[in-house]
Design an enzyme around this catalytic site. Sequence first.
Site, PDB file in Angstrom:
ATOM      1  N   TYR A 104      31.404  50.979  35.954  1.00 38.10           N
ATOM      2  CA  TYR A 104      32.834  51.202  35.760  1.00 38.10           C
ATOM      3  C   TYR A 104      33.071  52.299  34.724  1.00 38.10           C
ATOM      4  O   TYR A 104      33.777  53.278  34.972  1.00 38.10           O
ATOM      5  CB  TYR A 104      33.512  49.908  35.327  1.00 38.10           C
ATOM      6  CG  TYR A 104      34.898  50.117  34.754  1.00 38.10           C
ATOM      7  CD1 TYR A 104      35.914  50.669  35.530  1.00 38.10           C
ATOM      8  CD2 TYR A 104      35.186  49.793  33.425  1.00 38.10           C
ATOM      9  CE1 TYR A 104      37.187  50.889  34.998  1.00 38.10           C
ATOM     10  CE2 TYR A 104      36.443  50.000  32.893  1.00 38.10           C
ATOM     11  CZ  TYR A 104      37.443  50.559  33.674  1.00 38.10           C
ATOM     12  OH  TYR A 104      38.676  50.787  33.155  1.00 38.10           O
TER      13      TYR A 104
ATOM     14  N   TYR B 211      49.224  46.453  36.508  1.00 37.51           N
ATOM     15  CA  TYR B 211      49.826  46.112  35.210  1.00 37.51           C
ATOM     16  C   TYR B 211      50.285  47.359  34.446  1.00 37.51           C
ATOM     17  O   TYR B 211      51.477  47.558  34.193  1.00 37.51           O
ATOM     18  CB  TYR B 211      48.807  45.317  34.399  1.00 37.51           C
ATOM     19  CG  TYR B 211      49.190  45.025  32.972  1.00 37.51           C
ATOM     20  CD1 TYR B 211      50.488  44.632  32.617  1.00 37.51           C
ATOM     21  CD2 TYR B 211      48.229  45.101  31.955  1.00 37.51           C
ATOM     22  CE1 TYR B 211      50.814  44.350  31.307  1.00 37.51           C
ATOM     23  CE2 TYR B 211      48.545  44.808  30.644  1.00 37.51           C
ATOM     24  CZ  TYR B 211      49.838  44.445  30.313  1.00 37.51           C
ATOM     25  OH  TYR B 211      50.159  44.165  29.017  1.00 37.51           O
ATOM     26  N   VAL B 212      49.346  48.232  34.091  1.00 34.04           N
ATOM     27  CA  VAL B 212      49.701  49.403  33.302  1.00 34.04           C
ATOM     28  C   VAL B 212      50.543  50.373  34.115  1.00 34.04           C
ATOM     29  O   VAL B 212      51.555  50.900  33.637  1.00 34.04           O
ATOM     30  CB  VAL B 212      48.435  50.095  32.759  1.00 34.04           C
ATOM     31  CG1 VAL B 212      48.810  51.348  31.982  1.00 34.04           C
ATOM     32  CG2 VAL B 212      47.636  49.142  31.864  1.00 34.04           C
TER      33      VAL B 212
ATOM     34  N   SER C 136      46.066  45.918  46.807  1.00 36.57           N
ATOM     35  CA  SER C 136      44.890  45.044  46.844  1.00 36.57           C
ATOM     36  C   SER C 136      44.805  44.199  45.576  1.00 36.57           C
ATOM     37  O   SER C 136      44.353  43.055  45.609  1.00 36.57           O
ATOM     38  CB  SER C 136      43.614  45.873  47.005  1.00 36.57           C
ATOM     39  OG  SER C 136      43.477  46.810  45.949  1.00 36.57           O
ATOM     40  N   THR C 137      45.229  44.753  44.458  1.00 33.59           N
ATOM     41  CA  THR C 137      45.275  43.991  43.208  1.00 33.59           C
ATOM     42  C   THR C 137      46.641  44.099  42.531  1.00 33.59           C
ATOM     43  O   THR C 137      46.916  43.361  41.589  1.00 33.59           O
ATOM     44  CB  THR C 137      44.197  44.482  42.214  1.00 33.59           C
ATOM     45  OG1 THR C 137      44.392  45.880  41.958  1.00 33.59           O
ATOM     46  CG2 THR C 137      42.807  44.264  42.777  1.00 33.59           C
TER      47      THR C 137
ATOM     48  N   HIS D 212      41.063  39.211  30.929  1.00 28.69           N
ATOM     49  CA  HIS D 212      41.505  39.593  29.595  1.00 28.69           C
ATOM     50  C   HIS D 212      41.861  38.373  28.744  1.00 28.69           C
ATOM     51  O   HIS D 212      42.413  37.393  29.244  1.00 28.69           O
ATOM     52  CB  HIS D 212      42.698  40.542  29.689  1.00 28.69           C
ATOM     53  CG  HIS D 212      42.348  41.857  30.320  1.00 28.69           C
ATOM     54  ND1 HIS D 212      43.294  42.762  30.731  1.00 28.69           N
ATOM     55  CD2 HIS D 212      41.140  42.408  30.613  1.00 28.69           C
ATOM     56  CE1 HIS D 212      42.701  43.819  31.245  1.00 28.69           C
ATOM     57  NE2 HIS D 212      41.395  43.630  31.187  1.00 28.69           N
TER      58      HIS D 212
ATOM     59  N   ALA E 198      45.195  54.276  39.689  1.00 29.50           N
ATOM     60  CA  ALA E 198      44.491  53.524  40.732  1.00 29.50           C
ATOM     61  C   ALA E 198      42.986  53.525  40.464  1.00 29.50           C
ATOM     62  O   ALA E 198      42.353  54.582  40.393  1.00 29.50           O
ATOM     63  CB  ALA E 198      44.790  54.139  42.097  1.00 29.50           C
TER      64      ALA E 198
ATOM     65  N   PHE F 259      33.100  33.294  23.357  1.00 31.60           N
ATOM     66  CA  PHE F 259      31.728  33.724  23.655  1.00 31.60           C
ATOM     67  C   PHE F 259      31.068  34.294  22.390  1.00 31.60           C
ATOM     68  O   PHE F 259      31.102  35.490  22.125  1.00 31.60           O
ATOM     69  CB  PHE F 259      31.729  34.745  24.796  1.00 31.60           C
ATOM     70  CG  PHE F 259      32.184  34.158  26.101  1.00 31.60           C
ATOM     71  CD1 PHE F 259      31.343  33.334  26.844  1.00 31.60           C
ATOM     72  CD2 PHE F 259      33.460  34.397  26.581  1.00 31.60           C
ATOM     73  CE1 PHE F 259      31.767  32.770  28.038  1.00 31.60           C
ATOM     74  CE2 PHE F 259      33.889  33.852  27.780  1.00 31.60           C
ATOM     75  CZ  PHE F 259      33.037  33.032  28.509  1.00 31.60           C
TER      76      PHE F 259
ATOM     77  N   ARG G 222      39.289  50.542  40.450  1.00 26.63           N
ATOM     78  CA  ARG G 222      38.712  49.221  40.262  1.00 26.63           C
ATOM     79  C   ARG G 222      38.192  49.151  38.839  1.00 26.63           C
ATOM     80  O   ARG G 222      37.638  50.127  38.326  1.00 26.63           O
ATOM     81  CB  ARG G 222      37.588  48.976  41.269  1.00 26.63           C
ATOM     82  CG  ARG G 222      38.094  48.832  42.705  1.00 26.63           C
ATOM     83  CD  ARG G 222      36.983  48.430  43.654  1.00 26.63           C
ATOM     84  NE  ARG G 222      37.469  48.236  44.998  1.00 26.63           N
ATOM     85  CZ  ARG G 222      37.937  47.099  45.474  1.00 26.63           C
ATOM     86  NH1 ARG G 222      37.982  46.030  44.694  1.00 26.63           N
ATOM     87  NH2 ARG G 222      38.350  47.000  46.718  1.00 26.63           N
TER      88      ARG G 222
END
Length: 328
Positions: free
Chosen positions: A139, A11-12, A34-35, A185, A72, A204, A74
């Site tokens: 992450y 996306y970005v 992969s994504t 998101h 790049a 939530f 995850r």
Amino acid sequence: MRLLVTGGAGYVGSVCSHVLVEAGHEVTVLDDLSTGNRGAVPEQAKLVVGDIDDSADEVLAGGDFDGVLHFAARSLVGESVEKPDVYWHHNFVSTLKLLDAMRAHGVNSLVFSSTAATYGEPAEVPITEDFPTAPTNPYGATKLAIDHLITSYAAAFGLGATSLRYFNVAGAHGAVGESREVETHLIPLVLQVALGQREKIFIFGDDYPTEDGTAVRDYIHIRDLADAHLLALTTNEPGRHRIFNLGSGDGYSVRQVIETCREVTGHPIPAEVAPRRAGDPAVLVASSERIKEELGWNPTRTDLPRIVADAWAFTKDLDAAAYRAGKA
């Protein structure tokens, strides 16, 4: 400039690649798909399908590159808790290999896609770059470790680098926008309800100490974000690693986002309150004063209706399968 964009089908990374091409730069995208989406890569860019471990050195050896924009990674928080080994290798180890390949081939300018997750759960807002960093998941920890890595390479080897810590990115740039097989998101999830792809959106927690009881977040338009990358790239200084926050400086609650999506799309968008998620702070809002003062960054698309309208225009016309396959 001749530029390598890692993760340039995401996306970005893809929006930044389009903005770089539009600015007259020669772009090579390295992405394992992969994504990412093949259809998001600019037609004028060269696409190399591969990962950093296997392909970065070969790509950088094949041309006189002026800089690298590194997207790049995850980026799913929950997955990082379940698979920390994957995140440390894919994010940190791969970046180490990328920096070594840059050194080997004389590429001395880097813009790194960092994250607000490096701050963890701050005690107050707005968040400035001087706040303590205390990531609460692997992450965020890998991204913070990469920032430390870049700082040491800048000091020792003369690398000119900028890390940009994003908050919540949304919107679209024409025919390029946010499309993932696993979406987490808020805005794209709400728009999926408007399209009938989801029955309802979950809120939530509605008992936070905010005006309407729902969590408040800072949203930045993807095009404003891309402009910041170009500014960073063209102002990098040898031997210096700069870190900037990127946000709008304004906060919108979950209920405000849902209501704005209803107004923009004309759909009712059912919502249901669910228990809070562990670790979700009540308010996350960025201070972007440093990049405004030092680089003259001027975000012009900060109003939420504009962000949602651009995301909606992209989403409602999206053929996801064609976008992923490059047939869009």
